[in-house]
Design a protein around this motif. Structure first.
Motif, mmCIF file in Angstrom:
data_model
loop_
_atom_site.group_PDB
_atom_site.id
_atom_site.type_symbol
_atom_site.label_atom_id
_atom_site.label_comp_id
_atom_site.label_asym_id
_atom_site.label_seq_id
_atom_site.Cartn_x
_atom_site.Cartn_y
_atom_site.Cartn_z
ATOM 1 N N ALA A 49 80.243 32.594 51.876
ATOM 2 C CA ALA A 49 80.384 31.848 53.130
ATOM 3 C C ALA A 49 80.100 30.367 52.884
ATOM 4 O O ALA A 49 79.547 29.982 51.843
ATOM 5 N N SER A 50 80.482 29.536 53.864
ATOM 6 C CA SER A 50 80.380 28.091 53.674
ATOM 7 C C SER A 50 79.837 27.403 54.920
ATOM 8 O O SER A 50 80.274 27.680 56.033
ATOM 9 N N LEU A 51 78.905 26.485 54.699
ATOM 10 C CA LEU A 51 78.390 25.600 55.740
ATOM 11 C C LEU A 51 78.600 24.166 55.299
ATOM 12 O O LEU A 51 78.245 23.790 54.175
ATOM 13 N N LYS A 52 79.166 23.350 56.200
ATOM 14 C CA LYS A 52 79.184 21.904 56.015
ATOM 15 C C LYS A 52 78.653 21.281 57.302
ATOM 16 O O LYS A 52 79.246 21.454 58.363
ATOM 17 N N GLY B 30 77.548 31.690 47.991
ATOM 18 C CA GLY B 30 77.632 30.887 49.200
ATOM 19 C C GLY B 30 77.532 29.394 48.900
ATOM 20 O O GLY B 30 77.130 28.971 47.813
ATOM 21 N N SER B 31 77.895 28.594 49.903
ATOM 22 C CA SER B 31 77.864 27.146 49.763
ATOM 23 C C SER B 31 77.249 26.532 51.009
ATOM 24 O O SER B 31 77.633 26.866 52.129
ATOM 25 N N GLY B 32 76.277 25.633 50.829
ATOM 26 C CA GLY B 32 75.627 24.975 51.956
ATOM 27 C C GLY B 32 75.492 23.481 51.716
ATOM 28 O O GLY B 32 74.808 23.060 50.784
ATOM 29 N N HIS B 33 76.174 22.689 52.547
ATOM 30 C CA HIS B 33 76.135 21.237 52.416
ATOM 31 C C HIS B 33 75.541 20.629 53.694
ATOM 32 O O HIS B 33 75.979 20.954 54.795
ATOM 33 N N VAL B 34 74.553 19.740 53.530
ATOM 34 C CA VAL B 34 73.943 19.037 54.649
ATOM 35 C C VAL B 34 73.992 17.547 54.333
ATOM 36 O O VAL B 34 73.470 17.107 53.296
ATOM 37 N N ALA B 35 74.629 16.776 55.206
ATOM 38 C CA ALA B 35 74.784 15.344 54.958
ATOM 39 C C ALA B 35 74.478 14.570 56.226
ATOM 40 O O ALA B 35 74.555 15.093 57.341
ATOM 41 N N ALA B 36 74.119 13.298 56.049
ATOM 42 C CA ALA B 36 73.839 12.442 57.206
ATOM 43 C C ALA B 36 74.112 10.998 56.856
ATOM 44 O O ALA B 36 73.882 10.558 55.721
ATOM 45 N N LEU C 47 66.289 23.681 52.292
ATOM 46 C CA LEU C 47 67.401 24.517 51.868
ATOM 47 C C LEU C 47 66.882 25.564 50.889
ATOM 48 O O LEU C 47 66.426 25.235 49.797
ATOM 49 N N SER C 48 66.945 26.831 51.306
ATOM 50 C CA SER C 48 66.348 27.931 50.554
ATOM 51 C C SER C 48 67.438 28.776 49.894
ATOM 52 O O SER C 48 68.301 29.333 50.568
ATOM 53 N N HIS C 49 67.378 28.878 48.575
ATOM 54 C CA HIS C 49 68.308 29.720 47.815
ATOM 55 C C HIS C 49 67.651 31.079 47.568
ATOM 56 O O HIS C 49 66.632 31.162 46.878
ATOM 57 N N CYS D 54 74.863 30.411 44.118
ATOM 58 C CA CYS D 54 75.060 29.599 45.323
ATOM 59 C C CYS D 54 74.971 28.113 44.985
ATOM 60 O O CYS D 54 74.299 27.711 44.034
ATOM 61 N N GLU D 55 75.644 27.322 45.806
ATOM 62 C CA GLU D 55 75.685 25.887 45.598
ATOM 63 C C GLU D 55 75.235 25.176 46.871
ATOM 64 O O GLU D 55 75.574 25.590 47.982
ATOM 65 N N SER D 56 74.439 24.125 46.715
ATOM 66 C CA SER D 56 74.011 23.345 47.875
ATOM 67 C C SER D 56 74.051 21.862 47.549
ATOM 68 O O SER D 56 73.885 21.452 46.397
ATOM 69 N N ARG D 57 74.266 21.071 48.602
ATOM 70 C CA ARG D 57 74.261 19.616 48.487
ATOM 71 C C ARG D 57 73.524 19.030 49.684
ATOM 72 O O ARG D 57 73.704 19.497 50.811
#
Length: 421
Positions: free
Chosen positions: A236-239, A263-269, A285-287, A292-295
């Motif tokens: 699944a993916s979160l941006k 899964g992929s989780g990206h949080v930007a501001a 951000l908890s793996h 899984c990949e996060s940014r």
């Protein structure tokens, strides 16, 4: 003033709410537990680890206000618009019926399919973490929310246009979103408006599903506190992207759990601050699954006496092998009285991972500015071009190119307002 006396106005407000407000029966047990946690914690102070850069200074129900700047960033976006005024949904201005035709929509009390989602993410401890972080404004939101929605996107459904949550009115309200995105489904959620003191969202993205979340905090002149909890399933993916500008105090807390493999989780501001702005983006951000990949990408542009805070953590649970976690926070300071505070953290219990973080602070590149001026730009035009290029790395985290352009236009408008000032 001691803690008991400090909390008395909130206790009075909670008692009055539970006794008199028609919304109080929704999740009454969860409300009571949340307020007990809030009362036990008290209003956060600098002495608490995750609040030392962001003083709240005696916020109470009596002085909680809503002040609105102009301009809804998403006014021209074709969307399922859900408008909340003074803490209640305005059905006459909302596309509630149209959304209900393509998704399952219930009131803030939830629905049978929300059982097991509501309030479980917010209270969930992170196994193995060195210490748990208390989140008082998330508890305050759960205790006092007046309205909101529970939305389920059915399995395999790709919503044809975004859902836009619009917050208006003069009351410092508390609003919630509970969302379940079914397997293989996809949806874009937009948020804007100053008419909420707190917002809380608990979202589950099931396997192979996609959530694109975009929040514009460009109208908040006073205070706003947000809490976003997301559980990301397998593949699944979160941006998630937030654009913040010129509020007296904004605190955004984003807590993401990577719960399924791949899964992929990206949080930007993007943060833009002038005068006495204080904007705090805190990300945990908890793996907890493999591959899984996060940014985390946070960019701040500050002028006047503005302050920006970024507190970002990558937590990797034992067994969460092949994690790829990346975190960057950067700030451009346009005056000597600005301030950027960064607190990057890594907490890793797996041995086959790639995790990195970096943080930089400084002025605009004088050589780049000189080059642009030698090509005919004024100093302000050169600064505007460099700021646009700087913040664009965060904007590129937005999945939809049209929405990217919308955020770029908002950034340009901010620079133009700075020039006019």
């Amino acid at each position: 003033m001691d803690a008991v006396n400090t909390m008395t106005p909130w206790r009075k407000a909670f008692d009055a709410f539970t006794a008199n407000d028609e919304a109080a029966s929704m999740g009454a047990t969860a409300r009571a537990g949340a307020f007990a946690r809030f009362e036990a914690h008290g209003m956060p102070t600098r002495r608490q680890e995750y609040w030392k850069y962001t003083p709240v200074r005696g916020l109470s129900p009596d002085n909680a206000t809503v002040e609105r700047a102009s301009g809804d960033a998403f006014a021209d976006v074709d969307a399922y618009r859900l408008v909340f005024v003074d803490g209640r949904i305005d059905m006459s201005r909302s596309d509630h019926a149209a959304l209900s035709a393509v998704a399952d929509v219930a009131g803030a009390e939830g629905a049978p399919w929300m059982q097991g989602v509501f309030n479980t993410l917010q209270n969930r401890d992170i196994p193995g973490a060195m210490f748990q972080v208390e989140r008082p404004f998330a508890d305050l939101n759960l205790a006092l929310f007046t309205d909101g929605l529970a939305i389920r996107i059915p399995d395999g459904v790709a919503l044809d246009k975004p859902i836009h949550l619009r917050y208006e009115g003069a009351v410092a309200s508390h609003l919630r979103l509970e969302m379940l995105i079914g397997k293989g489904a996809s949806v874009t959620v937009l948020e804007s408006g100053a008419g909420a003191l707190t917002t809380g969202a608990e979202i589950v993205i099931e396997d192979d599903a996609t959530l694109n979340h975009l929040r514009a905090q460009t109208e908040v002149a006073d205070k706003q506190f947000t809490a976003l909890y997301v559980k990301v399933g397998a593949a699944a993916s979160l941006k998630s992207f937030t654009l913040c500008a010129d509020a007296a105090l904004i605190r955004n807390e984003t807590i993401v759990t990577m719960a399924g493999d791949n899964g992929s989780g990206h949080v930007a501001a993007g943060v833009m601050g002038m005068d006495d702005t204080l904007i705090d983006n805190t990300v945990y951000l908890s793996h907890e699954a493999e591959h899984c990949e996060s940014r985390q990408v946070i960019k701040s542009v500050l002028d006047g006496n503005a302050k920006s805070v970024f507190q970002g953590k990558i937590f990797v649970k034992q067994g969460a092998q092949k994690t790829d976690g990346y975190q960057i926070s950067q700030a451009v300071l346009l005056s000597e009285s600005t301030e950027f505070n960064a607190k990057p953290e890594l907490e890793i219990y797996a041995d086959d991972v790639i995790c990195s973080h970096g943080s930089t602070t400084g002025a605009l590149d004088e050589d780049a500015k000189f080059y642009l001026r030698s090509r005919g730009c004024t100093e302000r035009e050169a600064e505007a071009l460099l700021v646009a290029a700087f913040i664009d790395e965060a904007i590129l985290e937005i999945a939809d190119e049209a929405l990217q352009d919308l955020m770029r236009a908002t950034t340009d408008n901010w620079m133009s307002a700075r020039d006019a000032g």
